[in-house]
Design a protein around this motif. Structure first.
Motif, PDB file in Angstrom:
ATOM      1  N   PRO A 190      51.910  36.187  40.409  1.00 17.92           N
ATOM      2  CA  PRO A 190      51.223  37.488  40.261  1.00 17.92           C
ATOM      3  C   PRO A 190      51.987  38.499  39.248  1.00 17.92           C
ATOM      4  CG  PRO A 190      52.188  37.246  42.236  1.00 17.92           C
ATOM      5  CD  PRO A 190      52.390  36.111  41.727  1.00 17.92           C
ATOM      6  N   ALA A 191      53.410  38.533  39.073  1.00 14.05           N
ATOM      7  CA  ALA A 191      54.138  39.319  38.150  1.00 14.05           C
ATOM      8  C   ALA A 191      55.461  38.679  37.974  1.00 14.05           C
ATOM      9  CB  ALA A 191      54.237  40.743  38.784  1.00 14.05           C
ATOM     10  N   ALA A 196      55.644  32.341  43.465  1.00 12.45           N
ATOM     11  CA  ALA A 196      54.273  32.067  44.067  1.00 12.45           C
ATOM     12  C   ALA A 196      53.986  30.637  44.546  1.00 12.45           C
ATOM     13  CB  ALA A 196      53.177  32.518  43.195  1.00 12.45           C
ATOM     14  N   THR A 198      50.893  28.125  45.212  1.00 12.43           N
ATOM     15  CA  THR A 198      49.385  27.910  45.069  1.00 12.43           C
ATOM     16  C   THR A 198      49.042  27.282  46.329  1.00 12.43           C
ATOM     17  OG1 THR A 198      49.265  29.035  42.853  1.00 12.43           O
ATOM     18  CG2 THR A 198      47.364  27.606  43.841  1.00 12.43           C
ATOM     19  N   TRP A 268      43.753  39.032  51.645  1.00 10.97           N
ATOM     20  CA  TRP A 268      43.395  39.779  50.374  1.00 10.97           C
ATOM     21  C   TRP A 268      43.277  41.259  50.416  1.00 10.97           C
ATOM     22  CZ3 TRP A 268      39.247  35.364  50.474  1.00 10.97           C
ATOM     23  CH2 TRP A 268      39.551  34.298  49.835  1.00 10.97           C
ATOM     24  N   TYR A 271      46.596  43.267  50.004  1.00  9.98           N
ATOM     25  CA  TYR A 271      47.371  43.227  48.847  1.00  9.98           C
ATOM     26  C   TYR A 271      47.779  44.579  48.563  1.00  9.98           C
ATOM     27  CZ  TYR A 271      46.256  38.452  46.981  1.00  9.98           C
ATOM     28  OH  TYR A 271      45.970  37.028  46.924  1.00  9.98           O
ATOM     29  N   ILE A 275      43.353  45.395  43.419  1.00  6.63           N
ATOM     30  CA  ILE A 275      43.215  44.002  42.797  1.00  6.63           C
ATOM     31  C   ILE A 275      42.027  44.335  41.614  1.00  6.63           C
ATOM     32  CG2 ILE A 275      41.745  43.345  44.456  1.00  6.63           C
ATOM     33  CD1 ILE A 275      43.710  40.955  42.331  1.00  6.63           C
ATOM     34  N   GLU A 282      43.387  43.888  32.935  1.00  3.17           N
ATOM     35  CA  GLU A 282      43.564  42.485  32.279  1.00  3.17           C
ATOM     36  C   GLU A 282      42.351  42.184  31.363  1.00  3.17           C
ATOM     37  OE1 GLU A 282      44.424  39.382  35.219  1.00  3.17           O
ATOM     38  OE2 GLU A 282      45.913  40.853  36.006  1.00  3.17           O
ATOM     39  N   GLU A 297      38.655  39.146  45.492  1.00  2.00           N
ATOM     40  CA  GLU A 297      39.497  37.705  45.361  1.00  2.00           C
ATOM     41  C   GLU A 297      38.825  36.375  45.931  1.00  2.00           C
ATOM     42  OE1 GLU A 297      41.935  38.086  43.006  1.00  2.00           O
ATOM     43  OE2 GLU A 297      43.231  36.825  44.275  1.00  2.00           O
ATOM     44  N   LEU A 401      49.000  32.074  47.094  1.00  2.00           N
ATOM     45  CA  LEU A 401      47.926  32.326  46.305  1.00  2.00           C
ATOM     46  C   LEU A 401      47.062  31.164  46.438  1.00  2.00           C
ATOM     47  CD1 LEU A 401      49.411  33.302  42.836  1.00  2.00           C
ATOM     48  CD2 LEU A 401      48.773  34.889  44.798  1.00  2.00           C
ATOM     49  N   GLU A 403      43.791  30.316  43.931  1.00  2.09           N
ATOM     50  CA  GLU A 403      43.479  30.485  42.516  1.00  2.09           C
ATOM     51  C   GLU A 403      42.087  29.978  42.054  1.00  2.09           C
ATOM     52  OE1 GLU A 403      45.294  31.755  40.012  1.00  2.09           O
ATOM     53  OE2 GLU A 403      47.261  30.994  39.958  1.00  2.09           O
ATOM     54  N   PRO A 429      50.055  36.526  34.629  1.00  3.60           N
ATOM     55  CA  PRO A 429      48.644  37.014  34.305  1.00  3.60           C
ATOM     56  C   PRO A 429      48.408  37.264  32.846  1.00  3.60           C
ATOM     57  CG  PRO A 429      49.207  38.045  36.053  1.00  3.60           C
ATOM     58  CD  PRO A 429      50.555  37.192  35.546  1.00  3.60           C
TER      59      PRO A 429
END
Ligand code: BES
Ligand code: ZN
Length: 462
Positions: A190-191, A196, A198, A268, A271, A275, A282, A297, A401, A403, A429
């Motif tokens: 995520p950053a 993360a 998945t 979710w 978070y 989001i 983005e 999400e 996550l 995805e 991202p």
């Protein structure tokens, strides 16, 4: 040697060889291994050969560039850790096309470093991540003369084009690929600084529609009013398949969609950031159209979708031309979720398309490729080992996550080899995967290598 000192020695090797590892990555990025374009066939093979030399250098045995119906696979193994688990490592060396080329600030195949970022097609998806796995192996081997587990490595050159050859290979060689667990580096985080894992990916069904009308292109004055217009027919078909609220109108399409769990909804909702705002920023948009009755999400990762990718047909030159073209095509894919399977969805899709096709036109529907979704249990032995490894490298727990993208081979490792997959990813991202100015955050290259070293040692130690 204990596994923790084996890890330390390998991590030291990686740290002191980072410059060389970067040079190796740049060399690989210079090869335009675009799997979907036939004119790059030789480039794809050259990339496979180069990957094979890195597998050799990493201490693997029986290294092979395996020819297939499509692009080559690269394989290598090291099986000298009796009573230790076997890990199957996967990544892909093929890349997406670069168009629109004009939007790149530097040559997509001349890797360019700006500050902490490396710009090139394939930098993060997936050459930079795939090579991190191989360089982790090289570091372990150079520092310790072997590995803490048995290792099999299978690198693909067709992932971005549907991955049919690897599917056939896995089905034909389950003994050769037998493993306790697979490790795939091809997802995101995520950053920066937040590792993360998945645990879910969507499946896919990729199709092509061809609509035909008259036997040749027609003058729209002489024939308009009595002629079929395949472009308009295509527009009617496409708009009939999905409405403005994102609902897909294919009878039976949603029947097997597995609902998300309460735990996922809670996760979710908890978070620590907005989001919706992040996604809008983005994408540079002010609304998030679609099934707004579902949480964002969930829509992005756990709901099925239908998207049009391209339309070919008609007059697209400058100025005006009054023509009715007689053949047009469209590329349409659906992202699928557990338990929707491409082989079951395709006939439903085909039937819906046929019934939406207006009189005078004929439509053909082709199934280009498909793959199943993946959903792994959050609690497992492998998830805890991966968590421990990432914590050692990043100093914090990873996030889990789900995805929206697809890595069909993950589902296949599970169904054919009965090996669960650990998906760890280092793409950010804003890395522009599949888009102009794709990049890789270089600190993640080093961290990806360190993480694989720690994970192999954790698995060997457990
Ligand atoms: N690296 C991606 C998969 C991915 C995308 C993971 C987004 C996590 C988030 C992979 O290279 C990819 O793009 N896969 C294709 C698969 C398809 C062609 C079968 C995809 O998702 O479109
Ligand atoms: Zn990828």
């Amino acid at each position: 040697m204990s596994t923790s000192s084996a890890a330390a020695a390998a991590r030291h090797y990686a740290e002191t060889h980072q410059e060389l590892f970067l040079a190796d990555l740049k060399e690989l990025l210079r090869i335009p291994s675009i799997s979907t374009l036939p004119e790059h066939r030789e480039d794809v093979r050259r990339a496979a050969e180069l990957v094979a030399t890195h597998l050799h250098r990493a201490g693997l045995e029986h290294v092979e560039v395996i020819s297939t119906q499509g692009h080559p696979l690269v394989y290598g193994e090291w099986l000298h850790a009796p009573n230790k688990p076997t890990m199957l490592l996967y990544g892909h060396y093929d890349v997406q096309p670069v168009d629109p080329r004009a939007l790149w600030d530097s040559d997509p195949f001349e890797p360019t470093v700006k500050g902490d970022e490396l710009f090139a097609r394939g930098a993060s998806d997936d050459k930079g991540q795939m090579l991190a796995l191989v360089k982790a192996l090289e570091s372990l081997h150079q520092a310790n003369g072997g590995f803490p587990v048995n290792v099999k490595v299978l690198i693909e050159g067709e992932e971005e084009a549907g991955g049919e050859s690897i599917e056939a290979y896995v089905k034909e060689h389950p003994e050769r690929l037998a493993a306790d667990v697979a490790l795939i580096y091809d997802t995101g985080m995520p950053a920066a600084g937040i590792p993360a894992i998945t645990y879910g990916l969507r499946g896919i069904l990729y199709t092509e529609l061809e609509v035909r009308g008259a036997k040749r292109d027609l003058h729209s004055g002489s024939y308009g009013g009595v002629a079929p217009n395949p472009l308009h027919a295509l527009a009617l078909i496409l708009s009939g398949l999905k409405d403005r609220d994102g609902h897909i109108h294919i009878p039976g399409f949603y029947d097997r969609v597995r609902p998300v769990t309460e735990q996922e909804r809670k996760n979710w909702a908890s978070y620590p950031f907005d989001i919706d705002a992040a996604l809008k920023q983005e994408m540079g948009v002010s609304v998030l159209p679609g099934e707004t009755e579902y949480p964002t999400e969930e829509r992005r990762t756990a709901r099925p979708t239908l998207e049009v990718h391209g339309i070919i047909g008609g007059f697209t030159g400058k100025g005006a031309k009054t023509v009715i073209s007689n053949v047009v095509t469209a590329k349409v894919s659906m992202r699928l979720v557990p338990d929707q399977h491409p082989a079951e969805i395709f006939p439903l899709f085909e039937r819906a398309v046929q019934s939406l096709c207006p009189p005078g036109n004929e439509v053909t529907v082709r199934n280009l490729h498909g793959g199943d979704a993946v959903l792994l249990p959050l609690e497992s032995h492998w998830m805890s080992l991966a968590t421990t490894a990432l914590k050692k490298v990043f100093g914090r727990d990873p996030v889990f996550l789900r995805e929206g993208g697809s890595i069909p081979i993950g589902a296949l490792f599970d169904s054919v080899l009965h090996a669960p997959t650990i998906f760890i990813g280092f793409a950010l991202p804003d890395d522009n995967a599949h888009a102009p100015n794709e990049k890789y955050y270089l600190p993640n290259y080093a961290l990806a290598i360190q993480s694989a070293i720690e994970l192999l040692c954790e698995v060997g130690h457990a």
